[in-house]
Scaffold this motif. Structure first.
Motif, PDB file in Angstrom:
ATOM      1  N   ARG A   1      -6.658  12.985 -11.168  1.00  0.00           N
ATOM      2  CA  ARG A   1      -6.209  12.429  -9.742  1.00  0.00           C
ATOM      3  C   ARG A   1      -5.610  13.790  -9.116  1.00  0.00           C
ATOM      4  NH1 ARG A   1      -4.795   7.427  -8.627  1.00  0.00           N
ATOM      5  NH2 ARG A   1      -2.649   8.003  -8.268  1.00  0.00           N
ATOM      6  N   VAL A   2      -5.761  14.024  -7.879  1.00  0.00           N
ATOM      7  CA  VAL A   2      -5.467  14.908  -7.131  1.00  0.00           C
ATOM      8  C   VAL A   2      -4.406  14.302  -5.802  1.00  0.00           C
ATOM      9  CG1 VAL A   2      -5.726  16.840  -5.448  1.00  0.00           C
ATOM     10  CG2 VAL A   2      -7.325  16.680  -7.220  1.00  0.00           C
ATOM     11  N   PRO A   3      -3.068  14.751  -5.895  1.00  0.00           N
ATOM     12  CA  PRO A   3      -2.196  14.359  -4.850  1.00  0.00           C
ATOM     13  C   PRO A   3      -2.853  14.350  -3.421  1.00  0.00           C
ATOM     14  CG  PRO A   3      -0.814  15.860  -6.463  1.00  0.00           C
ATOM     15  CD  PRO A   3      -2.646  15.755  -6.693  1.00  0.00           C
ATOM     16  N   PRO A   4      -2.616  13.218  -2.607  1.00  0.00           N
ATOM     17  CA  PRO A   4      -3.132  13.083  -1.509  1.00  0.00           C
ATOM     18  C   PRO A   4      -2.791  14.216  -0.279  1.00  0.00           C
ATOM     19  CG  PRO A   4      -1.490  11.291  -1.732  1.00  0.00           C
ATOM     20  CD  PRO A   4      -1.793  12.095  -3.131  1.00  0.00           C
ATOM     21  N   LEU A   5      -1.842  14.641  -0.507  1.00  0.00           N
ATOM     22  CA  LEU A   5      -1.374  15.718   0.526  1.00  0.00           C
ATOM     23  C   LEU A   5      -1.467  17.073   0.288  1.00  0.00           C
ATOM     24  CD1 LEU A   5       1.956  13.741   1.938  1.00  0.00           C
ATOM     25  CD2 LEU A   5      -0.565  13.469   2.346  1.00  0.00           C
TER      26      LEU A   5
ATOM     27  N   LYS B   1      11.602   7.913  -4.677  1.00  0.00           N
ATOM     28  CA  LYS B   1      10.605   9.021  -4.297  1.00  0.00           C
ATOM     29  C   LYS B   1      11.439   9.476  -3.037  1.00  0.00           C
ATOM     30  CE  LYS B   1       5.708   9.793  -3.549  1.00  0.00           C
ATOM     31  NZ  LYS B   1       6.042  11.159  -4.258  1.00  0.00           N
ATOM     32  N   PHE B   2      11.897   8.459  -2.236  1.00  0.00           N
ATOM     33  CA  PHE B   2      12.351   9.137  -0.858  1.00  0.00           C
ATOM     34  C   PHE B   2      13.874   8.699  -0.663  1.00  0.00           C
ATOM     35  CE2 PHE B   2       7.909   7.478   0.313  1.00  0.00           C
ATOM     36  CZ  PHE B   2       7.280   8.783   0.270  1.00  0.00           C
ATOM     37  N   GLU B   3      14.386   8.358  -1.570  1.00  0.00           N
ATOM     38  CA  GLU B   3      16.094   8.227  -1.419  1.00  0.00           C
ATOM     39  C   GLU B   3      16.478   7.059  -0.314  1.00  0.00           C
ATOM     40  OE1 GLU B   3      17.716  12.241  -1.394  1.00  0.00           O
ATOM     41  OE2 GLU B   3      17.841  11.967  -3.731  1.00  0.00           O
TER      42      GLU B   3
ATOM     43  N   ALA C   1       0.759   7.773   2.279  1.00  0.00           N
ATOM     44  CA  ALA C   1      -0.300   8.127   1.468  1.00  0.00           C
ATOM     45  C   ALA C   1       0.297   8.484  -0.070  1.00  0.00           C
ATOM     46  CB  ALA C   1      -1.036   9.248   2.076  1.00  0.00           C
ATOM     47  N   GLU C   2       1.434   9.311   0.098  1.00  0.00           N
ATOM     48  CA  GLU C   2       2.003   9.523  -1.011  1.00  0.00           C
ATOM     49  C   GLU C   2       2.749   8.528  -1.748  1.00  0.00           C
ATOM     50  OE1 GLU C   2       3.377  14.168  -1.462  1.00  0.00           O
ATOM     51  OE2 GLU C   2       4.957  12.777  -1.643  1.00  0.00           O
TER      52      GLU C   2
ATOM     53  N   ARG D   1      14.483  13.738   1.496  1.00  0.00           N
ATOM     54  CA  ARG D   1      13.380  13.303   0.557  1.00  0.00           C
ATOM     55  C   ARG D   1      12.072  13.064   1.090  1.00  0.00           C
ATOM     56  NH1 ARG D   1      15.110  12.501  -4.868  1.00  0.00           N
ATOM     57  NH2 ARG D   1      12.972  11.702  -5.430  1.00  0.00           N
ATOM     58  N   LEU D   2      12.274  12.080   2.415  1.00  0.00           N
ATOM     59  CA  LEU D   2      11.188  11.423   2.905  1.00  0.00           C
ATOM     60  C   LEU D   2      10.531  12.608   3.680  1.00  0.00           C
ATOM     61  CD1 LEU D   2       9.632   8.961   3.687  1.00  0.00           C
ATOM     62  CD2 LEU D   2      11.250   8.541   5.573  1.00  0.00           C
TER      63      LEU D   2
ATOM     64  N   PRO E   1      -2.879  19.216   3.336  1.00  0.00           N
ATOM     65  CA  PRO E   1      -1.669  19.492   4.506  1.00  0.00           C
ATOM     66  C   PRO E   1      -0.608  20.469   3.800  1.00  0.00           C
ATOM     67  CG  PRO E   1      -1.853  17.182   3.978  1.00  0.00           C
ATOM     68  CD  PRO E   1      -2.971  17.713   3.274  1.00  0.00           C
TER      69      PRO E   1
ATOM     70  N   PHE F   1       0.019   6.721  -3.551  1.00  0.00           N
ATOM     71  CA  PHE F   1      -0.734   7.474  -4.840  1.00  0.00           C
ATOM     72  C   PHE F   1       0.344   7.007  -5.929  1.00  0.00           C
ATOM     73  CE2 PHE F   1      -0.759  11.530  -7.225  1.00  0.00           C
ATOM     74  CZ  PHE F   1      -2.130  11.666  -7.555  1.00  0.00           C
TER      75      PHE F   1
ATOM     76  N   SER G   1      -2.758  18.453 -12.121  1.00  0.00           N
ATOM     77  CA  SER G   1      -2.979  16.823 -11.730  1.00  0.00           C
ATOM     78  C   SER G   1      -4.433  16.611 -12.302  1.00  0.00           C
ATOM     79  CB  SER G   1      -2.509  16.569 -10.514  1.00  0.00           C
ATOM     80  OG  SER G   1      -2.346  15.124 -10.304  1.00  0.00           O
TER      81      SER G   1
ATOM     82  N   ALA H   1       7.777  14.856   1.849  1.00  0.00           N
ATOM     83  CA  ALA H   1       6.536  14.434   1.653  1.00  0.00           C
ATOM     84  C   ALA H   1       5.411  15.313   2.213  1.00  0.00           C
ATOM     85  CB  ALA H   1       6.259  12.991   2.192  1.00  0.00           C
ATOM     86  N   GLY H   2       4.655  16.042   1.445  1.00  0.00           N
ATOM     87  CA  GLY H   2       3.773  16.919   1.690  1.00  0.00           C
ATOM     88  C   GLY H   2       4.011  18.301   2.318  1.00  0.00           C
TER      89      GLY H   2
ATOM     90  N   LEU I   1       1.414   9.974   6.280  1.00  0.00           N
ATOM     91  CA  LEU I   1       1.340  10.994   5.066  1.00  0.00           C
ATOM     92  C   LEU I   1       2.104  10.265   4.091  1.00  0.00           C
ATOM     93  CD1 LEU I   1       1.353  14.523   7.041  1.00  0.00           C
ATOM     94  CD2 LEU I   1      -0.617  13.058   6.325  1.00  0.00           C
ATOM     95  N   SER I   2       3.475  10.181   4.327  1.00  0.00           N
ATOM     96  CA  SER I   2       4.289   9.678   3.300  1.00  0.00           C
ATOM     97  C   SER I   2       3.721   8.431   2.655  1.00  0.00           C
ATOM     98  CB  SER I   2       5.983   9.589   3.811  1.00  0.00           C
ATOM     99  OG  SER I   2       6.132   9.162   5.081  1.00  0.00           O
TER     100      SER I   2
END
Lengths: 403, 79
Positions: free
Chosen positions: A119-123, B14-16, B39-40, A60-61, A126, B43, A113, A64-65, B36-37
């Motif tokens: 609000r717009v997701p930050p990623l 979010k990230f388990e 930043a998510e 899951r990590l 990318p 948010f 969003s 991201a993006g 990057l993660s």
């Protein structure tokens, strides 16, 4: 000194699954993966989805993006590498990927969003940027060579493959992961395509039969998603290590119509076909199978016939033709790579996937269609795959049986 | 639930990442979060607590640092 190029690995995340043998068997059997669009407020539509479990490839990590288009690409690249029997690729290898749209899900989510919460997701950037897929492949496999992205609509991944093969042929690199990825089955993307009036009407009796290339009753294309990556290597090195060689990448031809943004042009396609034959040192009579661009639009299919007829002339009846888009839909930026993989498997297996859902061939598309499932081709020596793009760019890839 | 525990739960959802492994003063990078993660995550934290991090905020590198910033920004709405 031009070197020969071998295809030693195939990685697919496609509407027919991710095992090349099973995908080819499904296509050979004429099984359609096209289904109704079942979600979102969109006028009735049909699509070809690729089943995909991101958890098999990413934590899951790590997600991201990372847009779905990149997820599919990384999976296909990993599968191609593994299929070639290579545990770790040489770091100097290249990545050549095509995509039409890039991260469509990220853009859709950004707008959703923004309008819902401001609000717009930050990623978003990318995730959306079209070269993200190639970059993720490179990071995953730790590849430091040329990592390039080609965005040429429906010809994106055919050109990516052509460029990778040229880089290997001229000695710039020894090995490349090359192909394409597309994941744009989002409500607003679908609406945009519907607005352009190019999509097939869902067949009322059987949605799976909605895409009917070269048929008199064709109504348009069906959008699909997926990724396809081929592992290309210097042929002699692949042979020396005892690799299974699916086929030789014999050559390619690229041209531009330079006439109209969306309307295809036979003269431009003829130039690409002739260039491809010239580059591969083959003549029309040598080519036994053509995986056609064949999107099943009213305008496109007869133009492709016209181009093939001009180049093949009296040899045209000897060229078996099918558009497998009837079964897997149009993967746009990934179409060229998926269809190249299918063409390579056709050569390897000496069997031709059928041109399905064409009960009444259009007399204006008078090619020798592969009419029935399960067609054996024991004499097949060489085959081509056509990709003709919005924007006018035409790409033709030529493959030859391994020797 | 205090802010740190809420943040741990958010990171887990979010990230388990296992809540039990998350330490208040360890750098978030130790758990694999990159720029990057992170930043998510920020948010998501803004959404969850209905706050806006200022653009000129200090770098947030640990859970305790993040919790302190969240608490500071939540004060006006709690009053």
């Amino acid at each position: 000194m031009k070197r020969r190029v071998a295809i030693t690995g195939i990685g697919l995340v496609s509407p027919h699954g991710d095992a090349p043998d099973a995908v080819f068997a499904a296509l050979l059997g004429g099984r359609s993966a096209i289904t109704r669009w079942g979600e979102g407020e969109v006028a009735p539509a049909v699509v070809a989805r690729a089943a995909f479990d991101a958890a098999r490839w990413f934590s899951r990590l790590q997600l991201a993006g990372v847009d779905r288009v990149s997820q599919l690409a990384v999976a296909a690249a990993e599968l191609a590498r593994a299929d070639a029997g290579i545990s770790t690729l040489d770091q100097a290898s290249g990545v050549y990927m095509g995509t039409g749209m890039g991260g469509a899900a990220a853009m859709e989510e950004a707008y959703r969003s923004q309008y819902a919460s401001g609000r717009v997701p930050p990623l978003t950037i990318p995730a959306f940027m079209p070269n993200a897929a190639a970059a993720h492949i490179a990071m995953r496999a730790k590849l430091h060579g040329p990592v390039l992205t080609y965005s040429i609509a429906c010809a994106s991944s055919a050109v990516a493959l052509a460029e990778a093969a040229k880089a290997i042929a001229c000695g710039e690199i020894d090995c490349a992961l090359a192909g394409g990825s597309e994941a744009l089955l989002q409500p607003n993307v679908l609406r945009a395509w519907q607005a352009m009036q190019t999509l097939a009407a869902p067949a009322s009796d059987d949605a799976a039969r909605s895409c009917r290339p070269f048929s008199a009753d064709r109504t348009g294309l069906v959008l699909g998603e997926g990724a396809a990556v081929l592992l290309l290597e210097n042929y002699d090195a692949a042979a020396a290590r005892g690799a299974r060689i699916y086929a030789e990448f014999a050559g390619s031809g690229v041209s531009c119509d330079a006439t109209h943004l969306t309307k295809p042009d036979a003269a431009g396609q003829v130039r690409a076909l002739r260039a491809a034959l010239r580059a591969s040192g083959l003549s029309p009579a040598d080519i036994g199978y053509c995986n056609a661009h064949g999107t099943a639009t009213r305008i496109g299919d007869p133009v492709e016939y016209d181009a093939l007829a001009q180049v093949w002339g009296e040899a045209l009846p000897g060229l078996a033709v099918s558009s497998t888009k009837a079964l897997h839909g149009h993967l746009l930026g990934a179409a060229g790579a998926l269809e190249a993989a299918i063409t390579v498997l056709a050569l390897h297996r000496r069997a031709l996937p059928p041109n399905m859902h064409c009960d009444r061939p259009d007399p204006a598309c008078n090619v020798a269609l592969v009419r029935e499932p399960g067609c054996a081709a024991p004499q097949l020596q060489a085959a081509i795959s056509n990709s003709f793009a919005f924007g006018g760019t035409n790409a033709v890839l030529v493959f030859r049986r391994a020797s | 639930m205090n802010t740190i525990e809420e943040l741990k739960q958010l990171i887990h959802d979010k990230f388990e990442i296992d809540v039990a492994t998350l330490k208040a003063d360890a750098p978030l990078a130790d758990y694999g979060l990159d720029s990057l993660s992170l930043a998510e995550l920020l948010f998501t934290v803004e959404d969850h607590f209905s706050i806006d991090f200022p653009d000129n905020r200090q770098d947030v590198n640990t859970l305790s640092g993040l919790a302190a910033l969240v608490d500071e920004l939540r004060v006006p709405s709690a009053a």
